[in-house]
Design a protein around this motif. Sequence first.
Motif, PDB file in Angstrom:
ATOM      1  N   ASP A 277      19.179 -28.263  -0.276  1.00 15.95           N
ATOM      2  CA  ASP A 277      19.239 -26.787   0.606  1.00 15.95           C
ATOM      3  C   ASP A 277      21.261 -26.895   0.751  1.00 15.95           C
ATOM      4  O   ASP A 277      22.298 -26.768   1.173  1.00 15.95           O
ATOM      5  CB  ASP A 277      19.509 -27.241   2.369  1.00 15.95           C
ATOM      6  CG  ASP A 277      17.869 -27.144   2.697  1.00 15.95           C
ATOM      7  OD1 ASP A 277      17.240 -26.030   1.913  1.00 15.95           O
ATOM      8  OD2 ASP A 277      17.451 -27.337   2.794  1.00 15.95           O
ATOM      9  N   GLY A 278      21.385 -26.940  -0.687  1.00 16.11           N
ATOM     10  CA  GLY A 278      23.023 -27.423  -0.653  1.00 16.11           C
ATOM     11  C   GLY A 278      23.662 -28.227  -1.348  1.00 16.11           C
ATOM     12  O   GLY A 278      24.830 -28.366  -2.057  1.00 16.11           O
ATOM     13  N   GLY A 279      22.781 -29.623  -1.143  1.00 16.00           N
ATOM     14  CA  GLY A 279      23.585 -30.607  -1.345  1.00 16.00           C
ATOM     15  C   GLY A 279      23.148 -31.055  -2.135  1.00 16.00           C
ATOM     16  O   GLY A 279      24.101 -32.070  -2.960  1.00 16.00           O
ATOM     17  N   LEU A 280      21.845 -31.029  -3.245  1.00 16.63           N
ATOM     18  CA  LEU A 280      21.905 -31.482  -4.808  1.00 16.63           C
ATOM     19  C   LEU A 280      22.302 -31.586  -5.637  1.00 16.63           C
ATOM     20  O   LEU A 280      22.536 -31.736  -6.885  1.00 16.63           O
ATOM     21  CB  LEU A 280      20.285 -32.037  -4.479  1.00 16.63           C
ATOM     22  CG  LEU A 280      19.408 -32.105  -5.799  1.00 16.63           C
ATOM     23  CD1 LEU A 280      19.883 -34.343  -5.585  1.00 16.63           C
ATOM     24  CD2 LEU A 280      18.116 -32.740  -5.821  1.00 16.63           C
ATOM     25  N   LEU A 281      21.839 -30.061  -5.795  1.00 12.89           N
ATOM     26  CA  LEU A 281      22.194 -28.845  -6.526  1.00 12.89           C
ATOM     27  C   LEU A 281      23.518 -27.927  -7.096  1.00 12.89           C
ATOM     28  O   LEU A 281      23.924 -27.843  -6.201  1.00 12.89           O
ATOM     29  CB  LEU A 281      21.604 -28.053  -7.262  1.00 12.89           C
ATOM     30  CG  LEU A 281      19.901 -28.549  -7.628  1.00 12.89           C
ATOM     31  CD1 LEU A 281      19.059 -27.585  -7.798  1.00 12.89           C
ATOM     32  CD2 LEU A 281      20.020 -29.342  -8.844  1.00 12.89           C
ATOM     33  N   ASP A 282      24.804 -28.546  -7.710  1.00 16.45           N
ATOM     34  CA  ASP A 282      26.060 -27.448  -7.936  1.00 16.45           C
ATOM     35  C   ASP A 282      25.141 -25.724  -7.992  1.00 16.45           C
ATOM     36  O   ASP A 282      23.892 -24.987  -8.049  1.00 16.45           O
ATOM     37  CB  ASP A 282      27.437 -27.447  -8.853  1.00 16.45           C
ATOM     38  CG  ASP A 282      26.231 -27.072 -10.674  1.00 16.45           C
ATOM     39  OD1 ASP A 282      25.303 -26.661 -10.686  1.00 16.45           O
ATOM     40  OD2 ASP A 282      26.990 -27.781 -11.141  1.00 16.45           O
ATOM     41  N   ASN A 283      25.978 -24.743  -7.755  1.00 18.16           N
ATOM     42  CA  ASN A 283      25.786 -23.140  -7.563  1.00 18.16           C
ATOM     43  C   ASN A 283      25.021 -22.535  -9.191  1.00 18.16           C
ATOM     44  O   ASN A 283      24.536 -21.845  -9.626  1.00 18.16           O
ATOM     45  CB  ASN A 283      27.108 -22.582  -8.115  1.00 18.16           C
ATOM     46  CG  ASN A 283      27.726 -22.899  -6.061  1.00 18.16           C
ATOM     47  OD1 ASN A 283      27.076 -23.158  -5.542  1.00 18.16           O
ATOM     48  ND2 ASN A 283      28.983 -22.660  -6.702  1.00 18.16           N
ATOM     49  N   ASP A 284      25.707 -23.233 -10.488  1.00 13.62           N
ATOM     50  CA  ASP A 284      25.012 -23.643 -11.855  1.00 13.62           C
ATOM     51  C   ASP A 284      23.607 -24.268 -11.247  1.00 13.62           C
ATOM     52  O   ASP A 284      22.675 -24.052 -13.186  1.00 13.62           O
ATOM     53  CB  ASP A 284      25.665 -24.244 -12.511  1.00 13.62           C
ATOM     54  CG  ASP A 284      27.260 -23.255 -12.818  1.00 13.62           C
ATOM     55  OD1 ASP A 284      26.782 -21.671 -12.435  1.00 13.62           O
ATOM     56  OD2 ASP A 284      27.620 -23.762 -13.131  1.00 13.62           O
ATOM     57  N   GLY A 285      22.993 -24.864 -10.651  1.00  8.68           N
ATOM     58  CA  GLY A 285      21.375 -25.420 -10.945  1.00  8.68           C
ATOM     59  C   GLY A 285      21.851 -27.062 -11.419  1.00  8.68           C
ATOM     60  O   GLY A 285      20.583 -27.815 -12.193  1.00  8.68           O
ATOM     61  N   PHE A 286      23.056 -27.815 -12.482  1.00 15.51           N
ATOM     62  CA  PHE A 286      23.077 -29.080 -12.674  1.00 15.51           C
ATOM     63  C   PHE A 286      23.015 -29.532 -10.932  1.00 15.51           C
ATOM     64  O   PHE A 286      23.649 -29.529  -9.880  1.00 15.51           O
ATOM     65  CB  PHE A 286      23.788 -29.030 -13.172  1.00 15.51           C
ATOM     66  CG  PHE A 286      24.362 -28.196 -14.573  1.00 15.51           C
ATOM     67  CD1 PHE A 286      23.429 -28.689 -15.317  1.00 15.51           C
ATOM     68  CD2 PHE A 286      25.436 -26.560 -14.839  1.00 15.51           C
ATOM     69  CE1 PHE A 286      24.077 -28.021 -16.994  1.00 15.51           C
ATOM     70  CE2 PHE A 286      24.825 -26.327 -15.702  1.00 15.51           C
ATOM     71  CZ  PHE A 286      24.399 -27.124 -16.545  1.00 15.51           C
ATOM     72  N   VAL A 287      22.635 -31.258 -11.340  1.00 18.96           N
ATOM     73  CA  VAL A 287      22.706 -32.194  -9.938  1.00 18.96           C
ATOM     74  C   VAL A 287      24.294 -32.370 -10.194  1.00 18.96           C
ATOM     75  O   VAL A 287      25.306 -33.001 -10.869  1.00 18.96           O
ATOM     76  CB  VAL A 287      21.812 -33.657 -10.359  1.00 18.96           C
ATOM     77  CG1 VAL A 287      21.479 -34.153  -9.926  1.00 18.96           C
ATOM     78  CG2 VAL A 287      20.592 -33.087 -10.808  1.00 18.96           C
ATOM     79  N   LYS A 288      24.773 -32.805  -8.743  1.00 23.02           N
ATOM     80  CA  LYS A 288      25.583 -33.287  -8.621  1.00 23.02           C
ATOM     81  C   LYS A 288      25.875 -34.375  -8.860  1.00 23.02           C
ATOM     82  O   LYS A 288      25.091 -35.438  -8.882  1.00 23.02           O
ATOM     83  CB  LYS A 288      26.034 -32.620  -6.985  1.00 23.02           C
ATOM     84  CG  LYS A 288      26.082 -31.311  -6.420  1.00 23.02           C
ATOM     85  CD  LYS A 288      26.456 -31.032  -5.193  1.00 23.02           C
ATOM     86  CE  LYS A 288      26.407 -29.368  -4.781  1.00 23.02           C
ATOM     87  NZ  LYS A 288      27.108 -29.079  -3.425  1.00 23.02           N
ATOM     88  N   SER A 289      27.014 -34.795  -9.328  1.00 25.15           N
ATOM     89  CA  SER A 289      26.961 -36.324  -9.552  1.00 25.15           C
ATOM     90  C   SER A 289      26.879 -36.760  -8.887  1.00 25.15           C
ATOM     91  O   SER A 289      27.148 -38.097  -9.463  1.00 25.15           O
ATOM     92  CB  SER A 289      29.212 -36.274 -10.516  1.00 25.15           C
ATOM     93  OG  SER A 289      29.805 -36.090  -9.679  1.00 25.15           O
ATOM     94  N   GLU A 290      27.390 -37.329  -7.560  1.00 28.74           N
ATOM     95  CA  GLU A 290      26.678 -37.648  -6.656  1.00 28.74           C
ATOM     96  C   GLU A 290      25.401 -38.757  -6.518  1.00 28.74           C
ATOM     97  O   GLU A 290      25.754 -39.779  -6.369  1.00 28.74           O
ATOM     98  CB  GLU A 290      27.339 -37.145  -4.955  1.00 28.74           C
ATOM     99  CG  GLU A 290      26.657 -37.921  -3.703  1.00 28.74           C
ATOM    100  CD  GLU A 290      27.954 -38.578  -3.262  1.00 28.74           C
ATOM    101  OE1 GLU A 290      27.512 -40.008  -2.459  1.00 28.74           O
ATOM    102  OE2 GLU A 290      28.378 -38.887  -3.611  1.00 28.74           O
ATOM    103  N   PHE A 291      24.744 -37.448  -7.180  1.00 31.53           N
ATOM    104  CA  PHE A 291      23.079 -38.022  -7.053  1.00 31.53           C
ATOM    105  C   PHE A 291      22.485 -38.311  -8.494  1.00 31.53           C
ATOM    106  O   PHE A 291      21.888 -38.403  -9.026  1.00 31.53           O
ATOM    107  CB  PHE A 291      22.267 -36.886  -6.833  1.00 31.53           C
ATOM    108  CG  PHE A 291      22.269 -36.702  -5.427  1.00 31.53           C
ATOM    109  CD1 PHE A 291      22.310 -37.230  -3.904  1.00 31.53           C
ATOM    110  CD2 PHE A 291      23.415 -35.980  -4.436  1.00 31.53           C
ATOM    111  CE1 PHE A 291      22.788 -37.474  -3.192  1.00 31.53           C
ATOM    112  CE2 PHE A 291      24.127 -35.194  -3.681  1.00 31.53           C
ATOM    113  CZ  PHE A 291      22.561 -35.860  -2.247  1.00 31.53           C
ATOM    114  N   ALA A 292      23.726 -38.400  -9.342  1.00 30.53           N
ATOM    115  CA  ALA A 292      23.353 -38.175 -10.945  1.00 30.53           C
ATOM    116  C   ALA A 292      22.563 -39.098 -11.247  1.00 30.53           C
ATOM    117  O   ALA A 292      21.445 -39.712 -12.350  1.00 30.53           O
ATOM    118  CB  ALA A 292      24.815 -38.644 -12.150  1.00 30.53           C
ATOM    119  N   ASP A 293      22.751 -40.534 -10.818  1.00 31.19           N
ATOM    120  CA  ASP A 293      22.308 -41.958 -11.086  1.00 31.19           C
ATOM    121  C   ASP A 293      21.074 -41.913 -10.605  1.00 31.19           C
ATOM    122  O   ASP A 293      20.415 -42.691 -11.091  1.00 31.19           O
ATOM    123  CB  ASP A 293      23.277 -43.112 -10.379  1.00 31.19           C
ATOM    124  CG  ASP A 293      24.063 -43.298 -11.067  1.00 31.19           C
ATOM    125  OD1 ASP A 293      24.544 -43.138 -12.683  1.00 31.19           O
ATOM    126  OD2 ASP A 293      25.895 -44.040 -10.918  1.00 31.19           O
TER     127      ASP A 293
END
Length: 365
Positions: A277-293
């Motif tokens: 709901d806006g926390g996992l992916l950024d506006n371009d659809g990439f996984v946010k760095s917070e959740f990359a690992d």
Amino acid sequence: MIGCGISKKNIAVGGRQLKVFLSHSSKDKHIVSAVANRLGRSYIVYDDFTFDTAVDFETSIERGLEVSELFVLFASRNSIQSDWVQKELTQAQALRLAGKIDSIAAIIIDDLPIDELPDWLKKARVVSLNSVASITREIQYLFQRRLSQKQSPYFVGRQSEIEEAEAVLSPTSSLDEPHVFSFFGLEGVGRKTLCRHVCANLLSLPKSQTFRIQDGDSLADLVIKIEEDINPSPSIAATKSRISTLEKTSSRDLSVIFERLAKAFVDARELLILQDDGGLLDNDGFVKSEFADMIAIARNSEAIRFAIVSRRKVRFAPPEKGFPCISVGPLKEDDAKRLILRQFRGSKFAITDQQANELAPYVGG
């Protein structure tokens, strides 16, 4: 506390309200009481909620069993030695043979060997679960399964999406089975419904639990949500202390904790769904760095499997390896019409074909 009770929709079978009898030892009351509170008192027979203090205990048990269609034993070393539980088991077996109790299940909540259960009970559904959340969902699943035996599930169409999901989730080689996968599309088109339907049929995961990752949520926030669902903290102070600890934990270590938590769902044959709901992916659809690992560890782990539901298709920056993403669009109008007609069939509200045709363009899924 995260969790929900049994849905108030369609709780009657054949004009009779469906109830679940919770058989347990008083020594296990701390677990059973927590489960009962999550389920809701309207749909269970549980001594603290149901039994009349003016009536003797044995009569209360008999009355409770007579109005129940489902019987669930909280099996433990305590309960197997309880005289009251033995009385309940004896009567439940008799009522089942008489066709008055439809389904019986045993949930082992400690290290009780299955061999110590009565022989007839071993033939029933027996699972080993030790968290309040997973036990609650197991009973909810039994409840909903009983309802579905009497009512047709409202699922239509989606053949192309189902075929695509089957190709990627059940490949010809087990080496290609994805541990992370995604269903994406606009809200309201049935992303989670399709995800649950597919995973129940293809992956034998009939139960699921969804955790929302909202804008501003961190990996620590997600971990604490899942921890509180599996094993709730005894107090607000304990929760705050755990949050403080997790906020100081590295992303890598948090990802390892997430892997352990996700494995608990697999062990309980439950599907873990992460809803972006806006926390996992950024506006371009990439996984946010917070959740990359977290995603990297999960993708390479053979011990876990979970789904992501999102509005956007998950994108990956080379040379990063991706995972399957299944697009879920609005229902075709003919399928939407069938869904509308099925929803209204048997209800007190009549609907004409013309009205269904007019509503169909507005039904996404």
